[in-house]
Design a protein around this motif. Structure first.
Motif, PDB file in Angstrom:
ATOM      1  N   VAL A  44      -2.148   4.511 -12.610  1.00 57.88           N
ATOM      2  CA  VAL A  44      -3.347   3.685 -12.395  1.00 57.88           C
ATOM      3  C   VAL A  44      -4.540   4.539 -11.962  1.00 57.88           C
ATOM      4  O   VAL A  44      -5.691   4.116 -12.101  1.00 57.88           O
ATOM      5  CB  VAL A  44      -3.039   2.593 -11.337  1.00 57.88           C
ATOM      6  N   PHE A  45      -4.272   5.738 -11.481  1.00 60.81           N
ATOM      7  CA  PHE A  45      -5.360   6.618 -11.037  1.00 60.81           C
ATOM      8  C   PHE A  45      -5.809   7.580 -12.133  1.00 60.81           C
ATOM      9  O   PHE A  45      -6.533   8.538 -11.863  1.00 60.81           O
ATOM     10  CB  PHE A  45      -4.920   7.381  -9.785  1.00 60.81           C
ATOM     11  N   MET A  82       0.811  -1.219   0.000  1.00 53.91           N
ATOM     12  CA  MET A  82       0.000   0.000   0.000  1.00 53.91           C
ATOM     13  C   MET A  82       0.850   1.279   0.000  1.00 53.91           C
ATOM     14  O   MET A  82       0.418   2.313  -0.497  1.00 53.91           O
ATOM     15  CB  MET A  82      -0.961  -0.009   1.190  1.00 53.91           C
ATOM     16  N   ILE A  83       2.056   1.201   0.560  1.00 53.94           N
ATOM     17  CA  ILE A  83       2.942   2.370   0.474  1.00 53.94           C
ATOM     18  C   ILE A  83       3.217   2.690  -0.994  1.00 53.94           C
ATOM     19  O   ILE A  83       3.228   3.853  -1.408  1.00 53.94           O
ATOM     20  CB  ILE A  83       4.258   2.101   1.233  1.00 53.94           C
ATOM     21  N   TYR A  84       3.417   1.647  -1.787  1.00 47.34           N
ATOM     22  CA  TYR A  84       3.688   1.876  -3.214  1.00 47.34           C
ATOM     23  C   TYR A  84       2.490   2.568  -3.874  1.00 47.34           C
ATOM     24  O   TYR A  84       2.637   3.498  -4.678  1.00 47.34           O
ATOM     25  CB  TYR A  84       3.977   0.549  -3.924  1.00 47.34           C
ATOM     26  N   ALA A  85       1.282   2.110  -3.518  1.00 48.56           N
ATOM     27  CA  ALA A  85       0.084   2.741  -4.088  1.00 48.56           C
ATOM     28  C   ALA A  85       0.007   4.213  -3.670  1.00 48.56           C
ATOM     29  O   ALA A  85      -0.348   5.081  -4.478  1.00 48.56           O
ATOM     30  CB  ALA A  85      -1.158   1.987  -3.632  1.00 48.56           C
ATOM     31  N   TYR A  86       0.362   4.489  -2.422  1.00 49.51           N
ATOM     32  CA  TYR A  86       0.317   5.878  -1.923  1.00 49.51           C
ATOM     33  C   TYR A  86       1.326   6.747  -2.674  1.00 49.51           C
ATOM     34  O   TYR A  86       1.012   7.861  -3.106  1.00 49.51           O
ATOM     35  CB  TYR A  86       0.612   5.862  -0.425  1.00 49.51           C
ATOM     36  N   TRP A  87       2.534   6.227  -2.849  1.00 44.13           N
ATOM     37  CA  TRP A  87       3.565   7.011  -3.541  1.00 44.13           C
ATOM     38  C   TRP A  87       3.228   7.232  -5.019  1.00 44.13           C
ATOM     39  O   TRP A  87       3.813   8.092  -5.667  1.00 44.13           O
ATOM     40  CB  TRP A  87       4.918   6.309  -3.416  1.00 44.13           C
ATOM     41  N   THR A  88       2.304   6.426  -5.531  1.00 42.14           N
ATOM     42  CA  THR A  88       1.918   6.556  -6.943  1.00 42.14           C
ATOM     43  C   THR A  88       0.725   7.478  -7.121  1.00 42.14           C
ATOM     44  O   THR A  88       0.296   7.725  -8.241  1.00 42.14           O
ATOM     45  CB  THR A  88       1.586   5.156  -7.499  1.00 42.14           C
ATOM     46  N   ALA A  89       0.181   7.969  -6.010  1.00 37.79           N
ATOM     47  CA  ALA A  89      -1.097   8.681  -6.053  1.00 37.79           C
ATOM     48  C   ALA A  89      -0.950  10.176  -6.299  1.00 37.79           C
ATOM     49  O   ALA A  89      -1.749  10.980  -5.797  1.00 37.79           O
ATOM     50  CB  ALA A  89      -1.868   8.417  -4.756  1.00 37.79           C
ATOM     51  N   GLY A 115      -9.072  10.871 -20.116  1.00 39.53           N
ATOM     52  CA  GLY A 115      -8.629  12.129 -19.499  1.00 39.53           C
ATOM     53  C   GLY A 115      -9.131  12.293 -18.082  1.00 39.53           C
ATOM     54  O   GLY A 115     -10.171  11.771 -17.692  1.00 39.53           O
ATOM     55  N   GLY A 116      -8.367  13.045 -17.300  1.00 42.53           N
ATOM     56  CA  GLY A 116      -8.745  13.301 -15.913  1.00 42.53           C
ATOM     57  C   GLY A 116      -8.341  12.186 -14.976  1.00 42.53           C
ATOM     58  O   GLY A 116      -7.627  11.254 -15.356  1.00 42.53           O
ATOM     59  N   THR A 117      -8.775  12.311 -13.739  1.00 42.30           N
ATOM     60  CA  THR A 117      -8.413  11.312 -12.730  1.00 42.30           C
ATOM     61  C   THR A 117      -9.603  10.414 -12.405  1.00 42.30           C
ATOM     62  O   THR A 117     -10.724  10.676 -12.829  1.00 42.30           O
ATOM     63  CB  THR A 117      -7.956  11.994 -11.426  1.00 42.30           C
ATOM     64  N   ARG A 118      -9.305   9.388 -11.613  1.00 44.65           N
ATOM     65  CA  ARG A 118     -10.363   8.441 -11.220  1.00 44.65           C
ATOM     66  C   ARG A 118     -11.022   8.836  -9.891  1.00 44.65           C
ATOM     67  O   ARG A 118     -11.755   8.036  -9.303  1.00 44.65           O
ATOM     68  CB  ARG A 118      -9.776   7.027 -11.108  1.00 44.65           C
ATOM     69  N   LEU A 150     -12.270   6.159  -4.400  1.00 46.35           N
ATOM     70  CA  LEU A 150     -11.123   7.061  -4.466  1.00 46.35           C
ATOM     71  C   LEU A 150     -11.621   8.491  -4.273  1.00 46.35           C
ATOM     72  O   LEU A 150     -12.414   8.989  -5.085  1.00 46.35           O
ATOM     73  CB  LEU A 150     -10.406   6.926  -5.816  1.00 46.35           C
ATOM     74  N   THR A 151     -11.171   9.121  -3.182  1.00 46.52           N
ATOM     75  CA  THR A 151     -11.709  10.450  -2.860  1.00 46.52           C
ATOM     76  C   THR A 151     -10.691  11.568  -3.021  1.00 46.52           C
ATOM     77  O   THR A 151     -11.069  12.736  -3.086  1.00 46.52           O
ATOM     78  CB  THR A 151     -12.225  10.480  -1.400  1.00 46.52           C
ATOM     79  N   ALA A 152      -9.420  11.225  -3.043  1.00 46.08           N
ATOM     80  CA  ALA A 152      -8.406  12.280  -3.178  1.00 46.08           C
ATOM     81  C   ALA A 152      -7.105  11.681  -3.682  1.00 46.08           C
ATOM     82  O   ALA A 152      -6.837  10.488  -3.498  1.00 46.08           O
ATOM     83  CB  ALA A 152      -8.172  12.979  -1.843  1.00 46.08           C
ATOM     84  N   LEU A 153      -6.310  12.524  -4.314  1.00 47.18           N
ATOM     85  CA  LEU A 153      -4.948  12.171  -4.716  1.00 47.18           C
ATOM     86  C   LEU A 153      -4.013  13.222  -4.141  1.00 47.18           C
ATOM     87  O   LEU A 153      -4.455  14.277  -3.661  1.00 47.18           O
ATOM     88  CB  LEU A 153      -4.843  12.131  -6.243  1.00 47.18           C
ATOM     89  N   LEU A 154      -2.713  12.958  -4.192  1.00 51.14           N
ATOM     90  CA  LEU A 154      -1.735  13.885  -3.619  1.00 51.14           C
ATOM     91  C   LEU A 154      -1.698  15.161  -4.453  1.00 51.14           C
ATOM     92  O   LEU A 154      -1.334  15.135  -5.632  1.00 51.14           O
ATOM     93  CB  LEU A 154      -0.353  13.230  -3.603  1.00 51.14           C
ATOM     94  N   GLN A 155      -2.088  16.266  -3.833  1.00 49.70           N
ATOM     95  CA  GLN A 155      -2.238  17.527  -4.566  1.00 49.70           C
ATOM     96  C   GLN A 155      -1.397  18.634  -3.952  1.00 49.70           C
ATOM     97  O   GLN A 155      -1.431  18.854  -2.739  1.00 49.70           O
ATOM     98  CB  GLN A 155      -3.709  17.999  -4.481  1.00 49.70           C
ATOM     99  N   THR A 156      -0.713  19.347  -4.809  1.00 50.88           N
ATOM    100  CA  THR A 156      -0.194  20.656  -4.416  1.00 50.88           C
ATOM    101  C   THR A 156      -1.293  21.670  -4.750  1.00 50.88           C
ATOM    102  O   THR A 156      -2.293  21.323  -5.390  1.00 50.88           O
ATOM    103  CB  THR A 156       1.065  21.003  -5.224  1.00 50.88           C
ATOM    104  N   ARG A 157      -1.091  22.914  -4.342  1.00 54.48           N
ATOM    105  CA  ARG A 157      -2.095  23.909  -4.747  1.00 54.48           C
ATOM    106  C   ARG A 157      -2.121  24.048  -6.264  1.00 54.48           C
ATOM    107  O   ARG A 157      -3.177  24.268  -6.861  1.00 54.48           O
ATOM    108  CB  ARG A 157      -1.799  25.252  -4.065  1.00 54.48           C
ATOM    109  N   HIS A 158      -0.940  23.880  -6.869  1.00 52.93           N
ATOM    110  CA  HIS A 158      -0.872  23.998  -8.329  1.00 52.93           C
ATOM    111  C   HIS A 158      -1.651  22.874  -9.006  1.00 52.93           C
ATOM    112  O   HIS A 158      -2.492  23.118  -9.884  1.00 52.93           O
ATOM    113  CB  HIS A 158       0.594  23.964  -8.758  1.00 52.93           C
TER     114      HIS A 158
END
Lengths: 508, 462
Positions: free
Chosen positions: B257-258, B239-246, B263-266, B322-330
């Motif tokens: 995979v996400f 699951m760490i690998y999945a997190y680092w890929t998010a 186009g766009g995210t899942r 899936l409710t969120a992915l790793l986001q910067t403000r950008h």
């Protein structure tokens, strides 16, 4: 060729000699049997671009020192960053204190194999232009223009690029009087294009196969690599890959390009012939090795055309250095000769215990620490597969010998078990070979084998014209984890009857 | 001469900077470790480090550019040179695409406090007990190999907008491998800790002895798909690998995979039919992590403009969706999603999951129990197909009992697919990834039972 560069004056101006004197003098107060002082400055710069624009750039400088002692037969190690003799004395005392704690748990006393003393020698790697002296704007402009050119190419949805640059200075001295000062340069450029198949929506990428190198900024300007050809080819290669059929799993003959084979060598030969692994020192982390010491001279590692050397002296090699982190002058030697295991990589403590049969009781110069904060451990030399002597076949000649097979180019995914038996590798691109001719790319290919079966299936190695020095910046080992750079040279080679998986059906 | 405090390093850098804005990160750390093999200590060390990162922001006609320089620095002079380099890099760079207003704020109450430290004495109880274990192992024909590490890192973040933040991060872990002297099999136990007060060398040894006992009967099995129990450490490995890929940026660009086809995210898509929760929370008990962003350079996963941004519990997967992915403000602006930056811990849980790994074993008729996974690498980014190997103990389970040790296997599996395919889950508890735990020790995961885990080929490794 030796670099014309002197040791950087901004390094030699640092107070490490006074610190070393203070540290070694304090260590002698405790009647240690060995003490060494290592001072390092590692400067690096990372630049990343995406779709023709700068994404991030950062500079890093790791500067500090370490003291290592053997006291009552136990290692003691400590490191610090504060400059000056007082700091060196304090860290030396911590190292001795650590050895005292360790002594209660050290059941085999540590002894180092003797080495000739090298009085204040210097060594500088072979490069033309220190990359850290090139203005940042110039580097970003070049990388961004390459990325933009790829991004603008037909069929490319996105492009990315990165450049890692490292300049490493190291000062070492010990109680015997050996003193070395060294400087080396390395860099790793990478470019990648991404695209989507308009019919299926599937995505894929194609990455450059340019190897990292112990060279300077001249590498980006075309010395040692044809960037124009690679940039020109990447979009077309991606388009072909996206349209390629999925591979039928089964057994195939493989012709493997050096851009892929270097990594198989690294994992299945380089790590497997590290003596510390064979002796169990990495058993809790990186693993051990099937190539145990009792197999020396008898293990048929591969076919008779297999000749593998360990070499810390090859020009532009990522593990190339003049002296290792125990003051040992570096060397080159045989690891596999005519397919038989004949050598290991070792450091001074292993040389004392086991080196008599390996290197005349001497270390072959494989001790290395990746930073001033880490203790030296046995690390990999440049481990390379030698080409066929006396000319040897070209890649085309090797391909012509294959009736049904796959030509593998570029590395991608890699994995091997904890004793270096079972491995699985993918690549950047795979071409179907039919009756000696390439007939287009395939997708979803992985090859999987057991180390000795694979190397014994090697029917032929290419000639010197096919030999390329590949490598990696990021070889991990030890606890706490250390990262080392290492090169692996190899020719194109032909392997018979290798198991090929379809990665799409593996994941279904 | 007294070394400057981290706070003095921060203030000196901010004062010295000639750029329009500046952020400074100081990480002061000490680390102590012991390593052993063949029933003897092999290496050890006590390391001290102070790393300063100066991020300079230069406002030009076409936008804001940045320069980021990090270095070991223990004096004001060294920091001064860092600032000069960062200012110069910012002035020389092109405008940053992730440019945003810097985070504002004041000094927190603990800002003036000193860095916290560790030392070799953290093993005052553990080390003698380990020495006793060496003696017993030698007498009973076992060999022990292992490593313990403890680190205290205090981070100071100051910016020209007034922010003064401090965070203390204790990190520790232990791991020990045991083999009989004929090296015919292998067992491992490991875990994470914040202070080593909860690590018992004797208990560690006892569990290793239990596992080596399981291996007295050897069973060879071929490759295939097996009903398999993955203990929390193995679930953490995946699951760490999945997190680092998010990363949202790469997902939005169609590279992971996400990514949604077309186009766009899942985000919004159901990844699992089960009530799976995956979240990060800097305040999670026992797994506490930095409650604010600390980015030394901009990348797909982080932005230097976000430094100091507060972090809170973030649900990545809620009730299987899936409710969120790793986001910067950008990237949040690019994807039209909320700002959800990287947090330095990960929790996976399944509603209704109860009991332990042993309870899952007790309910299994015929299958396999893993210990941990190793050498995990991405094979296909489209499905996040990962390959890797079992390590240090695969056990046959029959009628609720472990009946012997099985050969190792190479697996090819996707953690995202597994989230939908598992048949049972235990309660969630602290776990430690065998492969990634040295770098990411703060995880809590359940054991999962996968009815058809893909053991692709047999590995001869023992």
């Amino acid at each position: 060729m030796t670099s014309p560069h002197p040791i950087d004056r901004t390094f030699t101006a640092l107070p490490y000699r006074r610190m070393a004197e203070a540290a070694l003098a304090r260590a002698q107060d405790f009647h240690v049997s060995h003490a060494d002082f290592r001072f390092e400055r590692i400067r690096s710069q990372d630049i990343s671009v995406r779709d023709g624009r700068l994404q991030g750039a950062s500079d890093t400088e790791d500067i500090g020192f370490a003291v290592r002692v053997i006291h009552d037969g136990a290692w003691g190690f400590a490191s610090g960053v504060a400059m000056g003799p007082e700091s060196a004395v304090r860290i030396t005392e911590t190292a001795v204190r650590t050895a005292q704690v360790a002594a209660a748990m050290t059941t085999t006393p540590v002894v180092l194999a003797p080495e000739p003393v090298h009085h204040d020698v210097t060594w500088v790697s072979s490069y033309e232009i220190d990359p850290l002296t090139v203005p940042l704007e110039e580097k970003v402009e070049l990388l961004a223009s390459w990325s933009r050119r790829l991004f603008d190419a037909p069929g490319v949805a996105h492009s990315s690029g990165s450049l890692k640059q490292v300049v490493e200075n190291k000062f070492y001295t010990d109680l015997t009087g050996t003193t070395t000062t060294q400087q080396r340069v390395r860099l790793h450029p990478q470019l990648e294009v991404f695209g989507t198949d308009p019919e299926t929506g599937a995505f894929d990428s194609m990455r450059s196969i340019a190897p990292p190198a112990g060279r300077g900024w001249e590498y980006l300007l075309g010395t040692g690599y044809d960037w124009e050809a690679e940039l020109e080819a990447l979009p077309r290669l991606l388009a072909e890959k996206l349209a390629a059929p999925s591979v039928e799993p089964g057994r195939y003959d493989l012709v493997i390009h050096p851009s892929n084979l270097w990594l198989t060598i690294h994992e299945s030969i380089g790590h497997a012939t590290e003596l510390d692994r064979a002796l169990g020192y990495e058993a809790n982390y990186a693993g051990t090795s099937f190539a145990t010491l009792d197999k020396l001279g008898s293990l048929q590692y591969g076919s008779p055309v297999m000749h593998v050397t360990g070499d810390r002296t090859v020009e532009h090699g990522l593990a190339t250095v003049g002296y290792d982190d125990e003051g040992v002058q570096t060397q080159s030697w045989d690891i596999v000769r005519d397919g038989v295991l004949v050598g290991y990589q070792l450091d001074r403590s292993m040389a004392h215990e086991h080196g008599a049969a390996l290197n005349g009781g001497r270390s072959n110069g494989c001790a290395y620490a990746d930073s001033p904060g880490h203790i030296p451990i046995q690390r990999m030399a440049n481990v390379s597969l030698q080409p066929a002597p006396d000319g040897g076949p070209s890649t085309e000649e090797l391909l012509s010998r294959v009736e049904r097979g796959i030509y593998v180019v570029g590395d991608r995914s890699w994995s091997i078990d904890m004793q270096r038996y079972n491995f699985q590798f993918t690549g950047q691109r795979f071409y179907r070979i039919e009756n000696g001719v390439l007939t287009g790319q395939l997708r979803d290919v992985a090859y999987q084998a057991t180390t000795t079966e694979f190397w014994n299936s090697m029917e032929a190695v290419g000639g010197p014209d096919t030999w390329v020095l590949g490598g990696a910046f990021n070889c991990g080992k030890a606890q706490p984890g250390q990262v080392a750079s290492v090169s692996h040279g190899c020719p194109t080679a032909l392997f018979r009857d290798v198991n090929v998986l379809n990665t799409r059906t593996e994941g279904a | 001469m007294t070394a400057p405090t981290p706070q003095e390093l921060v203030e000196h850098a901010l004062k010295a900077s000639r750029s329009q804005a500046c952020t400074v990160l100081v990480r002061s750390s000490t680390r102590a470790n012991l390593r052993w093999a063949n029933n003897t200590l092999t290496t050890n060390g006590v390391m001290q480090d102070v790393t300063v990162t100066v991020v300079a922001f230069h406002h030009g006609a076409e936008g804001t550019s940045t320069g980021s320089v990090s270095a070991t620095a223990a004096s004001l002079d060294q920091v001064g040179r860092l600032v000069e380099a960062a200012d110069a890099a910012a002035a020389a760079s092109e405008p940053a695409e992730d440019a945003a207003e810097l985070v504002t704020g004041d000094a927190t109450a603990d800002w003036a406090e000193r860095p916290e430290e560790t030392s070799i004495d953290v093993y005052a109880d553990f080390a003698p007990a380990l020495g006793e274990s060496f003696g017993r192992a030698t007498a009973q024909s076992r060999i022990l190999y292992g490593f313990v590490d403890h680190e205290m890192t205090t981070t100071y973040l100051g910016s020209s907008t007034g922010l003064r933040l401090r965070h203390v991060q204790p990190s520790g872990h232990y791991g020990c491998t045991a083999k009989p002297t004929d090296l015919s099999t292998s067992a491992w136990v490991g875990g994470s800790t914040r202070d080593f007060r909860d690590v018992d060398a004797h208990a560690m040894e006892a569990e290793l002895v239990r596992r080596l006992g399981w291996a007295q009967r050897r069973i060879d099995l071929p490759a295939g798909r097996y009903d398999t129990i993955l203990p929390p450490t193995a679930v953490s490995d995946l699951m760490i690998y999945a997190y680092w890929t998010a990363g949202a940026r790469e997902a939005h660009d169609g590279q992971t995979v996400f990514s949604a086809r077309g186009g766009g995210t899942r985000i919004g898509e159901r990844l699992s039919r089960r009530p799976v929760q995956m979240f990060s929370d800097p305040a999670y008990p026992g797994l506490g992590a930095a409650p604010f962003v600390t980015a030394t350079q901009s990348s797909n996963l982080e932005s230097v403009f976000d430094n100091g941004l507060p972090l809170a519990r973030t649900d990545w997967v809620r009730d299987g969706e899936l409710t969120a992915l790793l986001q910067t403000r950008h990237s949040a602006g690019l994807t039209g999603q909320p700002v959800t930056p990287y947090v330095d811990n990960l929790v996976v849980s399944v509603d209704g999951g109860t009991g332990s790994t042993d309870d899952l074993v007790a309910g299994m008729q015929d299958g396999l129990l893993l210990t941990c996974l190793w050498y995990i690498r991405e094979v296909d980014p489209q499905t996040l197909l990962l390959t890797g190997l079992t390590r240090d103990g695969v056990y046959r389970v029959q009628d609720g009992e472990v009946t012997g040790a099985v050969n190792n296997f190479r697996f090819n599996e996707s953690p995202v697919a597994l989230l939908d395919r598992f048949s049972e889950a235990s309660a969630t508890g602290p776990s430690f990834s065998r492969e990634w735990g040295d770098y990411f020790p703060r995880t809590a995961t359940p054991a999962l039972r996968a009815p058809d885990f893909n053991m692709s080929t047999v590995s001869q490794a023992q």
